[in-house]
Motif scaffolding. Structure first.
Motif, PDB file in Angstrom:
ATOM      1  N   GLY A 171      38.037  13.722  39.533  1.00 64.48           N
ATOM      2  CA  GLY A 171      38.806  14.801  38.926  1.00 64.48           C
ATOM      3  C   GLY A 171      38.068  15.613  37.889  1.00 64.48           C
ATOM      4  N   ASP A 172      36.851  15.216  37.511  1.00 64.31           N
ATOM      5  CA  ASP A 172      36.060  16.011  36.571  1.00 64.31           C
ATOM      6  C   ASP A 172      35.402  17.161  37.328  1.00 64.31           C
ATOM      7  N   PHE A 173      35.463  18.356  36.756  1.00 62.15           N
ATOM      8  CA  PHE A 173      34.949  19.516  37.491  1.00 62.15           C
ATOM      9  C   PHE A 173      34.262  20.501  36.565  1.00 62.15           C
ATOM     10  N   VAL A 174      33.486  21.379  37.190  1.00 64.75           N
ATOM     11  CA  VAL A 174      32.834  22.501  36.505  1.00 64.75           C
ATOM     12  C   VAL A 174      33.306  23.773  37.197  1.00 64.75           C
ATOM     13  N   PRO A 175      33.899  24.726  36.467  1.00 66.88           N
ATOM     14  CA  PRO A 175      34.404  25.941  37.112  1.00 66.88           C
ATOM     15  C   PRO A 175      33.413  27.097  37.035  1.00 66.88           C
ATOM     16  N   PHE A 176      33.507  28.009  37.971  1.00 69.66           N
ATOM     17  CA  PHE A 176      32.822  29.296  37.896  1.00 69.66           C
ATOM     18  C   PHE A 176      33.560  30.277  38.794  1.00 69.66           C
ATOM     19  N   THR A 177      33.198  31.534  38.715  1.00 64.72           N
ATOM     20  CA  THR A 177      33.881  32.568  39.502  1.00 64.72           C
ATOM     21  C   THR A 177      32.885  33.280  40.415  1.00 64.72           C
ATOM     22  N   LEU A 178      33.407  33.836  41.496  1.00 64.39           N
ATOM     23  CA  LEU A 178      32.552  34.526  42.457  1.00 64.39           C
ATOM     24  C   LEU A 178      32.166  35.922  41.999  1.00 64.39           C
ATOM     25  N   GLY A 179      33.073  36.619  41.289  1.00 60.19           N
ATOM     26  CA  GLY A 179      32.780  37.990  40.902  1.00 60.19           C
ATOM     27  C   GLY A 179      32.724  38.906  42.106  1.00 60.19           C
ATOM     28  N   HIS A 180      32.008  40.017  41.986  1.00 55.14           N
ATOM     29  CA  HIS A 180      31.822  40.989  43.076  1.00 55.14           C
ATOM     30  C   HIS A 180      33.153  41.464  43.661  1.00 55.14           C
ATOM     31  N   GLY A 181      34.177  41.561  42.799  1.00 55.69           N
ATOM     32  CA  GLY A 181      35.467  42.077  43.230  1.00 55.69           C
ATOM     33  C   GLY A 181      36.364  41.059  43.892  1.00 55.69           C
ATOM     34  N   ALA A 182      35.973  39.786  43.927  1.00 54.20           N
ATOM     35  CA  ALA A 182      36.791  38.767  44.589  1.00 54.20           C
ATOM     36  C   ALA A 182      38.148  38.620  43.917  1.00 54.20           C
ATOM     37  N   GLU A 183      38.201  38.791  42.596  1.00 53.58           N
ATOM     38  CA  GLU A 183      39.468  38.645  41.890  1.00 53.58           C
ATOM     39  C   GLU A 183      40.446  39.763  42.222  1.00 53.58           C
ATOM     40  N   ASP A 184      39.928  40.888  42.692  1.00 52.82           N
ATOM     41  CA  ASP A 184      40.797  42.035  43.019  1.00 52.82           C
ATOM     42  C   ASP A 184      41.210  42.033  44.488  1.00 52.82           C
ATOM     43  N   VAL A 185      40.247  41.884  45.397  1.00 47.22           N
ATOM     44  CA  VAL A 185      40.573  41.964  46.827  1.00 47.22           C
ATOM     45  C   VAL A 185      40.986  40.615  47.406  1.00 47.22           C
ATOM     46  N   GLY A 186      40.591  39.524  46.775  1.00 52.71           N
ATOM     47  CA  GLY A 186      40.972  38.198  47.226  1.00 52.71           C
ATOM     48  C   GLY A 186      40.006  37.610  48.243  1.00 52.71           C
ATOM     49  N   VAL A 187      40.009  36.269  48.308  1.00 52.80           N
ATOM     50  CA  VAL A 187      39.161  35.528  49.240  1.00 52.80           C
ATOM     51  C   VAL A 187      39.963  35.207  50.498  1.00 52.80           C
TER      52      VAL A 187
END
Length: 821
Positions: free
Chosen positions: A116-132
Motif C-alpha cells: 500500500g505504500d506508493f509514490v505519485p506523479f502525473t502524466l501532464g501533456h493535457g491528460a488532466e483535461d482530455v482524460g486517459v
C-alpha cells in the motif's frame, strides 16, 4: 503417476502443455468476469479491480466499496488497497513487481512493496483535461492513450518524465499495442495503433502508416521478443506478421461469431485467443488447439508462457521445452530418454539397465546433462526425482564428470518447490527463475512478509540476509502496538550480531511512523555515523547529529552538519551550538576564513574573542585598496581592543600603524608612489635610498626609532644608493652606535673595497687576525702584513707572503726579516 505427456497438446509440429498450478483459486462468489485482472511478470502477484463499465450483483454497502485486491497466483490475499481516487484507466506491473495505477485524470500511483505504500506523479501533456482512455505496460514503463489519441510514454518509474510521442490521426482506435524499447532498433518505445483499415506505427518523432487494407483489427498483440505482431481481423481471422509488416507468417480462421475478449502471446511461438470459457492456442502455420473451461477465463502473459486464471484453477500454458520433449516424447530414442528408462529398469533390478547404459555409452554425458536440465523444467516433484535419479545413475557410470550442475539443479529445485507451495503462490518456471535471479526472488518474498522462507533460502543459497532482517524490523515498527522501549529491546536482541544490518533504515521507518523517540534509540545501535547523521538532521536532532559527526572524526560529515545548521538555524542559535564544541568551531573558522569572513567576524563577536576579531580586521586592512579604508579597518581593530588591559601594546601598535599610513600617504603625494603599505623600517630605508634624509629623521623622531635601528637602515640605504661620499664622511665620525664592522661588510658586499678599507682601522673591537683577514678581503696584502707585524705574528706573515704578488712580495719579505731578527 501419470506420464508428463498426459497434459501435452500438439499444435502443428510442436507440443504445448497446460500445467495445473493451483485449484480453488478464488471464492465462487467473486464474479471474476466483472473484474480487470492483471498479473506481474515472472509468475508474480495478481491485481484485480472491478470493472466500472460492467454490471455486477449488489452485495451490500460494504461490498460496494471499490478496492484493488492483490492476490498470489494461488488465490491468497496479499493486500487490499481501498480506492476512491477516480476511475482507473490503467492497471499494470513492472518487472520489479511494482503496481502501477493510472486514473482518468492522468494521476499515476506506483505501489512499490505490495503493502500500500506508493509514490505519485502525473502524466501532464493535457491528460488532466482530455482524460486517459487506456494504458499499455512493459517491464519498466508504460504508454497512456489519451481521449484525443495523443500518446504519453513513461520510460522509468524511479524518475518519471512523461514524454509526448508523435501525434497520430484522430480517428477512433480499434486496438493498440506497444513494442518495448529493448526490442526496437531505436531503443525507444514504439506504439501500434489500429485505426480504420490500417496500422500506424508511432514513436517519439514520427507516425507512419503501414499501409494495411484488411482492418479494422479488433485485437493487436506483440510477441515478447518484439519480432512478431498478431492481428485479429474483422472476419475472425488471426494474422501473424513480422513487426516491420513486410512478411505475413501465418493465418488462422477462428470461425468465431464473437470477438474474443483477449488475445495474448504464449512465449514467442503461439498466440492465445480467449473468450468467456474457451481459449484457442494458435501455433505456426495456422495450426490450433482448443481448451474449454467451466468459468470465465483471464489470460496473463509471461516471458516464456501464459497463465490461465479462473475462479477454479490457475494453469500455466507453455511450449514444451525441447529437452523435455526429447526426454518424454512417445517413442523417443534420445540418450536422455534411454537413460530415464534405464533407471526405471534399475529400480526393478532388471539387467536391461546395464544394456541400455552400454547402448548410449558414447552419449552418456549428453544424456546426464539433458536429464538434469529436464528436471529443472518439470513442475511435478515425482518426475523431478526420476530425472535426477537418472542423471545420478548416469554420472556414476562415467569416469570423469563434474557434479556442479547436478548439485546446483538440486538446490534450484528445492527453492522452486518451496515457493510454488500454495501458501506462497510463486509458481516460477525454471527459465523465469534464471531470469529473475535468486536475489530478486528474495525481494519478492520479503514484500510478501515471508521472512522465514526468505531466510532459509538465503542461507541455503549463501545469500546475504541483512535486507530480510531490516525489512522485518521496519515492518515490526510499523504494526506493533507495544511500547517503544519494548520494541527497541526486541529488535536489538533479534538483530544483535547480524552482519550488515542497518539500524538507520529501521530508525527511519520508526520516524516515518511518528515514533521519534524509538528512532533515536535505534540510531544509537547504528555503528556508521554517516548513516546516523542524515536521519538525525531530518528528525531535527541537530545537536545530537553534530556530536555524532564530531565523534566519527569525519570532517566532511561535520561540514555537512554545519552547513545544515547554518541554513536552518538563526545565526545566534548557530553560534551557541558551535562555540561549545571546539572541533566544530575550528572547522567553521577554517572554512569561513576564505569563504565567509562576515560569518567569522560575527562568530568572534558572539564569543567575545576580541583579539581574534582584531586580527581579522587587520587582515582585512591589508587587503584594502585605499589608505582611507585601511585606516578605517585599523581604527575598528584598535577600538575592539581598547577596553582590554592585556592588549595595551596591540592598541598602541595599531595607533602607530594608522599614523604611519598617514605619513606614507603624504610621502606618496610629495615623492611619488611606492610608500603606502610598507613596514616602518622599509619606509625609512626607501627614504634613505631616495636621499630624503630629513624626512627620514622626521620619521625616526615620530616613531622613536632606536638609534641602532636608524643607523642600520641608514647604512643599507646609503649602500643601496651607492652614496660612497656620505659613507666616507661617516667614517670620519668618532663613534657608531652599531660599530664599524657593519659598514665594512656592507661596502665590501657592494663591491667597493676602497671605501670598505676606510672602516678597517676603526674596527678596534675585533682581533688583529680579523683585521688581517679584512685587509686581505680588500686586496691590501701589505696593510694586512703590517697588521700582523704589529702583532709580531710570524706565521701570519709567512702565510701572507705566499699570497703576495708583485712589489708587495718584497715589502712582506722585509717585514718577515725584521721580525726574525
Amino acid at each position: 503417476m501419470p506420464k508428463p505427456t498426459a497434459d501435452w497438446e500438439r499444435v502443428g509440429d510442436r507440443f504445448y502443455r497446460k500445467v495445473q498450478l493451483y485449484t480453488d483459486v478464488f471464492d465462487q462468489d467473486l464474479e471474476l468476469e466483472n473484474y480487470l485482472v492483471v498479473g506481474a511478470p515472472y509468475s508474480g502477484a495478481v491485481a484485480i479491480y472491478r470493472d466500472a463499465d460492467k454490471l455486477h450483483t449488489y452485495r451490500g454497502a460494504t461490498a460496494a466499496k471499490s478496492s484493488i485486491d492483490i492476490y498470489s497466483c494461488s488465490g491468497k490475499l496479499i493486500r487490499r488497497i481501498n480506492w476512491d481516487k477516480g476511475a482507473i484507466k490503467g492497471l499494470g506491473w513492472s518487472l520489479e513487481e511494482k503496481l502501477l495505477v493510472v486514473t482518468d485524470d492522468g494521476t499515476v500511483r506506483c505501489y512499490y512493496d505490495l503493502q500500500g505504500d506508493f509514490v505519485p506523479f502525473t502524466l501532464g501533456h493535457g491528460a488532466e483535461d482530455v482524460g486517459v482512455k487506456a494504458c499499455r505496460f512493459w517491464s519498466s514503463g508504460f504508454v497512456a492513450l489519451l481521449n484525443n489519441n495523443h500518446l504519453v510514454s513513461v520510460s522509468r518509474y524511479d524518475e518519471p518524465r512523461p514524454k509526448l510521442l508523435a501525434i497520430p490521426p484522430e480517428e477512433p482506435v480499434e486496438s493498440w499495442a506497444l513494442i518495448p524499447p529493448t526490442e526496437t532498433l531505436s531503443r525507444s518505445v514504439e506504439v501500434l495503433l489500429a485505426i480504420g483499415q490500417t496500422i500506424y506505427l508511432v514513436d517519439a518523432t514520427d507516425c507512419e502508416d503501414r499501409q494495411l487494407q484488411k482492418g479494422p483489427f479488433r485485437h493487436t498483440s506483440v510477441s515478447p521478443n518484439g519480432k512478431c505482431v498478431a492481428l485479429f481481423t474483422e472476419d475472425s481471422k488471426v494474422w501473424v506478421v513480422s513487426s516491420d509488416f513486410q512478411n505475413k507468417l501465418s493465418e488462422y480462421d477462428s470461425r468465431a461469431k464473437t470477438v474474443p475478449k483477449d488475445m495474448q502471446w504464449c512465449g514467442n511461438s503461439a498466440v492465445v485467443l480467449g473468450w468467456e470459457d474457451e481459449i484457442h492456442v494458435v501455433g505456426p502455420n495456422g495450426a490450433a488447439s482448443k481448451f474449454f473451461y467451466d468459468s470465465w477465463v483471464h489470460l496473463i502473459p509471461d516471458v516464456d508462457g501464459l497463465r490461465v486464471l479462473t475462479n477454479d484453477v490457475c494453469e500455466y500454458l507453455q511450449r514444451v521445452p525441447n529437452v523435455t520433449e526429447e526426454t518424454f516424447r512417445l517413442g523417443s530414442t534420445s540418450p536422455a530418454a534411454v537413460l530415464l528408462e534405464a533407471v526405471d529398469h534399475l529400480q526393478k533390478k532388471s539387467p536391461k539397465a546395464d544394456d541400455m547404459i552400454q547402448l548410449i555409452r558414447p552419449n552418456l554425458t549428453e544424456a546426464v546433462d539433458a536429464c538434469i536440465e529436464a528436471a529443472g523444467h518439470e513442475f511435478s516433484i515425482h518426475w523431478q526425482k526420476q530425472l535426477l535419479k537418472a542423471a545420478s545413475f548416469g554420472k556414476s557410470v562415467l569416469d570423469l564428470y563434474s557434479s556442479d550442475d547436478f548439485v546446483e539443479m538440486c538446490e534450484t529445485l528445492r527453492v522452486l518447490n518451496a515457493i510454488r507451495f500454495y501458501e506462497i503462490g510463486l509458481p516460477l518456471s525454471y527459465d523465469q527463475y534464471l531470469r529473475l535471479t535468486p536475489e530478486k526472488l528474495i525481494e519478492r518474498l520479503i514484500n510478501r512478509h515471508e521472512y522465514q522462507l526468505a531466510l532459509k533460502i538465503s542461507d541455503y543459497l549463501h545469500l546475504p540476509t541483512d535486507r530480510i532482517y531490516v525489512h522485518w524490523a521496519s515492518q515490526k515498527v510499523r504494526v506493533s502496538n507495544d511500547d517503544e522501549e519494548s520494541i527497541c529491546r526486541m529488535i536489538v536482541s533479534k538483530l544483535a550480531g547480524k552482519p550488515g544490518v542497518s539500524f538507520e533504515e529501521i530508525a527511519r521507518s520508526a520516524y516515518d511512523e511518528g515514533r521519534a523517540r524509538l528512532a533515536t534509540d535505534l540510531l544509537n545501535y547504528e555503528p556508521r555515523a554517516g548513516k546516523q547523521v542524515p536521519l538525525l538532521l531530518d528528525m531535527k536532532e541537530d545537536t545530537i547529529a553534530l556530536d555524532k559527526a564530531i565523534e566519527s572524526g569525519d570532517t566532511d560529515l561535520v561540514y555537512h552538519v554545519l552547513l545544515h545548521l547554518k541554513k536552518h538555524l538563526t545565526l545566534a542559535s548557530f553560534f551557541r551550538t558551535v562555540t561549545t564544541r571546539p572541533v566544530a568551531t575550528a572547522l567553521v573558522e577554517s572554512s569561513a576564513l576564505d569563504a565567509d569572513r562576515d560569518l567569522l567576524r560575527d562568530l568572534y563577536y558572539q564569543d567575545d574573542r576580541r583579539l581574534d576579531g582584531a586580527t581579522l580586521l587587520i587582515s582585512d586592512a591589508l587587503a584594502q585598496a585605499t589608505t582611507a579604508a585601511r585606516s578605517e579597518k585599523l581604527k575598528s581593530a584598535a577600538k575592539l581592543l581598547h577596553d582590554s588591559r592585556e592588549q595595551t601594546f596591540a592598541v598602541k601598535a595599531l595607533d602607530e600603524a594608522q599614523r604611519l599610513l598617514k605619513m606614507q600617504e603624504a610621502f606618496e603625494k610629495d615623492l611619488g608612489p611606492g610608500y603606502v603599505g610598507l613596514a616602518l623600517n622599509e619606509t625609512l630605508f626607501r627614504l634613505m635610498r631616495a636621499g630624503h634624509a630629513k624626512r627620514a629623521a622626521k620619521l625616526q623622531a615620530e616613531f622613536k626609532i632606536p638609534e641602532k635601528t636608524f643607523w642600520w637602515v641608514r647604512l643599507r640605504g646609503l649602500v643601496a644608493k651607492r652614496d660612497w661620499t656620505e659613507l666616507e664622511e661617516l667614517s670620519k665620525g668618532r663613534k657608531s652606535p652599531i660599530g664599524w664592522e657593519p659598514f665594512f661588510n656592507e661596502c665590501l658586499g657592494a663591491g667597493n673595497t676602497r671605501t670598505a678599507a676606510l672602516f678597517i682601522p676603526k674596527c678596534t673591537a675585533v682581533g688583529y687576525l680579523d683585521r688581517v683577514e679584512m685587509w686581505g678581503k680588500c686586496g691590501m696584502v701589505v696593510k694586512a702584513a703590517e697588521e700582523a707585524f704589529k702583532a709580531k705574528d710570524l706565521e701570519a706573515l709567512l702565510e701572507l707572503k705566499g699570497k703576495a704578488q708583485g712589489g708587495a712580495v718584497h715589502e712582506v719579505e722585509r717585514l718577515v726579516g725584521l721580525l726574525r731578527r
